[in-house]
Design an enzyme around this catalytic site. Structure first.
Site, mmCIF file in Angstrom:
data_model
loop_
_atom_site.group_PDB
_atom_site.id
_atom_site.type_symbol
_atom_site.label_atom_id
_atom_site.label_comp_id
_atom_site.label_asym_id
_atom_site.label_seq_id
_atom_site.Cartn_x
_atom_site.Cartn_y
_atom_site.Cartn_z
ATOM 1 N N TRP A 272 9.107 1.004 19.596
ATOM 2 C CA TRP A 272 9.508 1.458 18.065
ATOM 3 C C TRP A 272 10.752 2.024 18.251
ATOM 4 C CZ3 TRP A 272 4.778 -0.173 19.070
ATOM 5 C CH2 TRP A 272 4.017 -0.374 18.129
ATOM 6 N N ASP B 2 7.872 -2.870 14.088
ATOM 7 C CA ASP B 2 7.958 -4.276 13.574
ATOM 8 C C ASP B 2 9.414 -4.781 13.356
ATOM 9 O OD1 ASP B 2 5.981 -2.166 12.520
ATOM 10 O OD2 ASP B 2 4.835 -3.736 11.690
ATOM 11 N N ARG C 160 0.761 -1.197 0.013
ATOM 12 C CA ARG C 160 -0.140 -0.023 -0.026
ATOM 13 C C ARG C 160 1.027 1.222 0.035
ATOM 14 N NH1 ARG C 160 -2.098 -1.434 5.862
ATOM 15 N NH2 ARG C 160 -0.545 -0.374 7.162
ATOM 16 N N ASP C 161 0.266 2.558 -0.039
ATOM 17 C CA ASP C 161 0.976 3.616 0.063
ATOM 18 C C ASP C 161 1.687 3.921 1.300
ATOM 19 O OD1 ASP C 161 -1.400 4.116 1.447
ATOM 20 O OD2 ASP C 161 -2.042 5.857 0.437
ATOM 21 N N GLU C 162 2.430 3.111 1.840
ATOM 22 C CA GLU C 162 3.243 2.951 3.004
ATOM 23 C C GLU C 162 4.752 2.624 2.811
ATOM 24 O OE1 GLU C 162 2.367 2.220 7.837
ATOM 25 O OE2 GLU C 162 0.807 2.011 6.382
ATOM 26 N N GLU D 237 -1.684 -7.998 8.960
ATOM 27 C CA GLU D 237 -1.574 -6.919 9.769
ATOM 28 C C GLU D 237 -2.388 -7.189 11.162
ATOM 29 O OE1 GLU D 237 -1.282 -2.115 9.777
ATOM 30 O OE2 GLU D 237 -2.375 -3.175 8.219
ATOM 31 N N HIS E 186 2.298 -8.586 6.470
ATOM 32 C CA HIS E 186 2.678 -7.623 7.583
ATOM 33 C C HIS E 186 3.305 -8.557 8.587
ATOM 34 C CE1 HIS E 186 1.688 -3.499 8.069
ATOM 35 N NE2 HIS E 186 1.987 -3.577 9.431
#
Length: 842
Positions: free
Chosen positions: A482, A430, A421-423, A687, A708
């Site tokens: 993160w 992750d 996708r647009d990511e 995901e 994901h």
């Protein structure tokens, strides 16, 4: 700038006449139907930089050093140079770009003219994915050609304004998110790299480009490449024409014919108005590679998808007719290819400046065509695979395969969250939860060496790490679980490979991060995401303090590794941060333990972090262990964790003596569980636990990736505890191997309904110290473990004997249990290099 480029210049052709760059992105535009249905830009051509040059006789070696702002390919004298793809990869272009070095001796001609052509696409530098992070700049190239002659002399050719170029090549538009538009009626890049290519066609002049302010450094890490051992052929090809009413909002496709493998990859005559849906049978990352025949000017369109619409019902999230490709979860990413035929007898094509995450491809043409052959290339960073696991459970074997495919698709230049996708970004949460699994599955040391360079480049002056690396304009920063990737990833990679340079290269960056954490008044990183996508909430403050403590512990350990004397900076930091770890443990207990030692935060994740990070006093640990087990059992043997808790769920259960409970979670098929998505048709890890369900359909498009890898972290447990292969923490890199197989010994009363015990497991791991092979089986209460310990290593086997057992056998010799030390109800047995068989009652 690297010295090889001292006399070279960054050059640009500017922009093609009429060039328009698509700026729509999900972060700033609502996902209206109009936005979701937009087509890929037609494009005005990507720049091609060209240079003709003469060389003298007696060449001993010719080397080209080259990089670009944008993704480049390289052609010399009609040949494409190297099998690398999407060069130079993604870095923080505000700080750095990597250059590639190629030996082109065999491609050039002594004593004659030569030519080079370098097409460059938007890539990560200036495509939609960049969100103008590096400015809305033109594409540029810098290049040095070094020619060494037999007499010892050298000659250099540098990129400068005497280079020419054109926008009239076959790639009209290319974008990481959107795809590629290719018109075969334009001259090929191979033709442009020939000496006899007409100079008048090189109609664009080079100008100096002065906007790049970073450094040019040598390529580090593996190249992105086509992974030939994963050549993918379609399992089915379904041709349809139009739709018919089935009582739904969109109807269903009218199927004309369906072909199965191997016919699906072969000859198909596709009429105008027909669409062929190719099903690869596997969610993958790469591109289509096909050969076709048709009229000149005919345009073929390919649309990529992870799923098919299942009913045509909007209420189930469908975005088109039943049987058509479902693309809404790609959000604004067009994920398309347009190829215009030149009318040759046969013409072959595959993209070069983009990639896709997909299982299905819908191919159509505006005139009749003949598809002579069709396959798909798997594309990713070239990380040789090092591990494998197989079990008596077909479901677990499928899960393992799904995890492996998720890694294959998301380790591409950087570790991304999702590939479609647009990511497609380097989300650090992750990355850190999966890094150990990644290191078992494949050789990733150099892959992460490159990424840790990106980490250092992306670090803020304050010391905080961003939550996306390379850093990204829309992301938050310093988020708990993160940003801690900057500490956790170096530690795990060092532990898996035993290479101190992984730590030393990042040490002062890590120290700077710890100093930033020290300004938070013992609260730790920012409370941003919590236990992402969990079914049960966990206090974000608990997660932040827990990760701060874990960071302090790991940084203390890494400092100790680098220390060479008692009073160097490393030794001092080792002591300092171990003391901080103890303080943070006390701080955690003051906040989250009541007067009787019970935790006041009672989510599964809260217990897991407290136990995994060693935050509880020993006298209260048993309470937390039993409370965690009870929560899981009372929840129907189901997890309730998100990204953070799942990362350590089964590993922690085995560490605290609840491996049987880990098996019950692993084999759970209800939502949420690892096998639930498999029963919904998954071929990669999703995901969400319920990204798609047969009962309700598709999840929300705003965040619903079907590739994901984060939840695939359970494979770390499969290697460490199910197969039983782990490195000793003091002799890292598997110089000393801990063999700790945990067989499935659940009693009938422990078994959730419908589950069956795993009765055998086998697999291997090609460690930094050599190949380790292991296998076990359980038959009638007898446990047999076979293992191969590589040369120049030693091992300790933790053999799981029953409480009643008085003996066991190793290599057909019987030993008395009482003569050996025990740990966690296991007999500790030293093993030398070689093949061994252990047998005991369990």
């Amino acid at each position: 700038m690297n010295s090889i480029f001292d006399n070279a210049k960054w050059i640009t052709l500017g922009r093609a006449p009429g060039e328009i760059r698509d700026k729509i992105n999900v972060w700033e535009h609502p996902l209206t139907e109009e936005v979701l249905k937009q087509d890929i830009m037609p494009g005005s051509g990507i720049p091609v930089f060209c240079k003709k040059f003469e060389l003298k006789e007696n060449i001993s070696r010719c080397t080209i050093y080259i990089t670009s702002l944008g993704c480049f390919n390289l052609y010399v004298n009609g040949k494409r140079i190297s099998n690398d793809e999407l060069m130079p990869g993604w870095t923080d272009y505000n700080k750095r770009v990597l250059f590639y070095e190629y030996d082109i001796t065999d491609a050039v001609v002594s004593g004659d003219a030569n030519a080079v052509a370098v097409p460059v696409s938007l890539g990560w530098w200036s495509g939609r994915i960049s969100l103008d992070m590096y400015g809305d700049h033109d594409l540029a190239v810098i290049c040095t050609i070094k020619v060494e002659y037999g007499d010892g002399n050298c000659e250099y050719i540098y990129s400068d304004t005497d280079w020419k170029g054109t926008f009239n090549g076959p790639v009209r538009y290319a974008d990481i998110w959107d795809g590629e538009v290719y018109d075969a009626n334009y001259d090929s890049y191979a033709a442009m790299s020939m000496v006899d290519y007409p100079c008048e066609k090189l109609d664009a002049a080079s100008n100096l480009f002065t906007e790049f302010k970073g450094v040019i450094s040598p390529k580090v890490g593996p190249s992105v490449s086509v992974r030939d051992f994963l050549d993918m052929k379609p399992q089915t090809a379904t041709v349809y024409n139009g739709t018919e009413d089935n009582g739904s909002d969109f109807g269903r496709v009218c199927v004309v014919r369906t072909l199965s493998t191997p016919d699906a990859a072969g000859n198909i005559v596709l009429r105008k108005g027909e669409i062929v849906n190719y099903d690869l049978g596997q969610n993958m990352v790469g591109w289509a590679n096909f050969t076709v025949r048709g009229k000149k000017g005919t345009t073929i369109t390919l649309r990529h998808a992870e799923m098919l619409n299942d009913s045509g019902l909007i209420s189930r999230g469908n975005d088109g007719p039943d049987g058509s490709v479902y693309t809404s979860n790609y959000r604004t990413a067009k994920a398309r290819v347009k190829y215009t035929l030149c009318g040759e007898e046969q013409e072959s094509y595959r993209p070069a400046f983009t990639f896709f995450g997909f299982r299905y491809i819908a191919l159509s043409a505006d005139e009749d065509i003949e598809i002579i052959s069709f396959k798909c290339d798997t594309v990713g960073s070239d990380t040789p695979e090092t591990g494998h696991i197989e079990t008596s459970s077909a479901d677990i074997n499928k899960l393992y395969n799904n995890i492996l495919w998720g890694q294959r698709g998301n380790y591409l230049s950087i570790p991304t969250d999702c590939p479609q996708r647009d990511e497609t970004l380097g989300w650090t949460g992750d990355t850190q939860v999966f890094v150990c699994t990644g290191a078992y599955n494949a050789e990733v040391k150099e892959f992460f060496r490159k990424w840790l360079q990106d980490v250092r480049d992306s670090q803020y002056d304050s010391g905080m790490y961003p939550d996306v690396i390379p850093t990204y304009r829309t992301a938050c920063n310093g988020g708990a679980a993160w940003s801690d990737a900057g500490i956790i990833v170096p530690y795990v990679v060092y532990k898996m490979y035993g290479d101190k340079s992984i730590i030393s290269e990042s040490y002062f960056s890590m120290e700077k991060y710890m100093q930033w954490l020290d300004t938070t008044n013992m609260e730790g990183p920012v409370q941003t995401y919590g236990d992402w996508l969990a079914y049960e909430p966990t206090d974000t403050r608990l997660i932040s303090i827990g990760y701060y403590a874990y960071d302090a512990l790991l940084f203390s350990k890494m400092s100790g590794v680098l220390s060479e004397c008692d009073d160097d900076i490393y030794a001092k930091n080792s002591t300092k941060y171990m003391e901080l770890y103890d303080k943070l443990r006390n701080h955690f207990c003051e906040l989250y333990l009541d007067g009787e030692g019970n935790m006041t935060q009672t989510s599964q994740t809260a217990y897991l972090l407290a136990l995994k990070f060693g935050l509880l006093p020993e006298k209260y640990q048993d309470k937390a262990k039993e409370a965690l087990a009870k929560k899981i059992i009372d929840n129907g043997y189901k997890l309730s964790t998100g990204f953070v808790g799942t990362a350590t769920l089964c590993q922690t259960l085995s560490e605290i003596g609840h491996s049987n409970l880990a098996y019950s979670l692993l084999l759970q098929t209800e939502n949420p569980s690892w096998l639930y998505s498999i029963y919904q048709g998954a071929t990669t890890v999703w995901e969400r636990w319920d990204s798609y369900t047969k009962e309700k359909g598709f999840g929300p498009i705003i965040m619903n990736s079907f590739n994901h890898y984060a939840y695939g972290v359970v494979a770390e447990w499969m290697y460490k505890y199910m197969l039983g292969i782990e490195t000793d923490e003091t002799e890292v890199g598997f110089k000393h191997i801990i063999l700790q197989p945990k067989p499935d010994t659940r009693k009938d009363e422990e078994m959730p309904a419908g589950q069956e015990r795993i009765t055998w497991v086998r697999g291997h791991y090609e460690s930094a110290s050599g190949m380790i092979q292991a296998a076990w089986s359980v038959d009638g209460g007898v446990f047999t473990y076979n293992v191969s310990v590589p040369e120049n290593t030693t091992a300790t086997l933790l053999l799981p004997v029953s409480e009643e057992a008085i003996s066991f056998t190793i290599d057909d010799k019987t030993y008395d249990v009482s003569q050996y030390a025990k740990k966690d109800n296991c007999v500790m047995i030293p093993l030398a290099a070689g093949k061994h068989e252990a047998v005991c009652n369990i």
